[in-house]
Every structure is written in C-alpha cells, then in structure tokens.
Design a protein around this motif. Structure first.
Motif: not given
Length: 232
Positions: A171-178
């Motif tokens: 599993i690599g990176h994640a782009q997240q927005s809240v």
C-alpha cells in the motif's frame, strides 16, 4: 453493461458543470425540475445529486438549495487511513455490514480518480463500518475490478488492505480531504443518528506502492463518534 440511471444523471450534471452550464457558486435547478428534465423519479434524481455532494462537486445549503461547490482549504494528513487497523489500534473490535456490492461501469468521477480506461469495470461497494458494534461511518468504495476479481468477497469486505498486503501488494500513498456536512435521512438511519446531525466526510484516493491508484473512497463519519487527528 450500462450504468445505473442515477450514475448516468451524475455524469451528465458533472459534464454540464465542467462545460460551464453552471459556475462555481451557482444554484442548480431544484430536484423537481431536474427530475422532470431527466424524466426520472425524484428518488433517482436525489441519489444522483447526493453522489455529487459526497464527491464535493455539489454542496447543499439548508433552506437555500444545492450549489456548485467552492474549493475548500485542505489540510494534509499523514498516513493511510485503514478503518480496521485504526479500530484495532484503539482496542475496539471492527466489523462491517455490506449494503451493496456491484460490478459495474464506473462513473466519470471514478474513471478520472482511478485513471481507468473506457472499457474497464469497477467494483463499487457500500458498507456500514462498526467499532464494538456501534456504527461509526458509511463508506462507498470503488476499486478497479481487474485488481480484485480473483479475491473472495469476504476478503475484500472484511479488510481490503490486509488482503492486498498478504498477497504481496504494498500500500502506497493516499490523497485525503475532509469536510463537514449534515446527515441525510439515509445516512442518519445507517449511523443511528438524527437527520441533520454533524457528519465528517472523508474522500480518499489510495495508491499501490508503484503509484497506481486502486481505491476511491467516500466515507461519512458520525461527528459525535469520530474525530481526525492531524500531525505536522
């Protein structure tokens, strides 16, 4: 395989926004007007609009209507969010109930975020996630079907990340927005909260170790049961 009607409507509204039919901040027509325009029931139309709201493309304003969303200030969070691991770290027992599990044609948003080709299918699943049997969030996860077609259903719905890692995928990176919103009637029922209660909405695109996006998730957390912790 054709897309569900609400996804087709979602795609058309998204195209209209991108074509400038409605600009950022514009109020779109009412659900009644759009239902007549698309010749569908208001329930089907509402599902299409709600999907766009969950993606951050539209936003509802109580008493005013639905508008093309303005871009929000984003705060970078560290690490990849795995619900199962997060709950276990806090000494809680994670579980989930699958609401829907469907191999289908992706929406335009799903194609863009997962960088899919026109002929590729996706697995779209909806789940209610629990901690010690208390409903914490409602999650819509979209995955390239080619990635998960050889796994058993329970391997995917129980803990996808663990399944991938055990089969040798990193599993690599994640782009997240809240962002914040209020609970719809459907979400309130799933999470055992009152309609209009505070909801924390997380949108996440997760990559494999080689940078290939494999997961597009829209999650709605009960605001009184969950908080995000940011590290800098």
């Amino acid at each position: 395989m054709s897309s569900p009607v609400y996804i087709q409507i979602h795609n058309q509204i998204k195209k209209d926004i991108e074509a400038g039919v409605w600009a950022v901040g514009d109020r779109i027509p009412s659900e009644r007007e759009l239902a007549l325009e698309f010749n569908v029931s208001r329930m089907t139309l509402r599902q299409a609009v709600q999907t766009l709201v969950e993606e951050g493309i539209l936003e509802r304003q109580v008493g005013a209507g639905t508008f093309v969303a303005r871009k929000k200030v984003q705060e970078k969070m560290t690490g990849v969010t795995s619900f199962t691991e997060l709950m276990e770290e806090q000494g809680k027992k994670p579980s989930s109930r699958t609401v829907s599990y469907l191999v289908t044609t992706p929406s335009l948003s799903e194609m863009e975020r997962l960088k899919l080709k026109d002929d590729e299918k996706v697995l779209r699943m909806e789940r209610i996630r629990y901690a010690d049997e208390v409903p914490i969030c409602f999650e819509v996860a979209t995955l390239p079907y080619s990635l998960v077609k050889d796994y058993e259903r329970n391997q995917i719905t129980t803990s996808l990340y663990r399944t991938l890692e055990e089969s040798g995928r990193k599993i690599g990176h994640a782009q997240q927005s809240v962002s914040a919103q209020v609970a719809s009637e459907r979400i309130a029922e799933y999470l055992n909260i009152k309609r209009g209660s505070a909801i924390l909405r997380l949108r996440q695109i997760t990559e494999l170790g080689d940078g290939t996006p494999f997961e597009y998730v829209r999650t709605q957390y009960a605001g009184d049961k969950f908080e995000f912790y940011l590290e800098k």
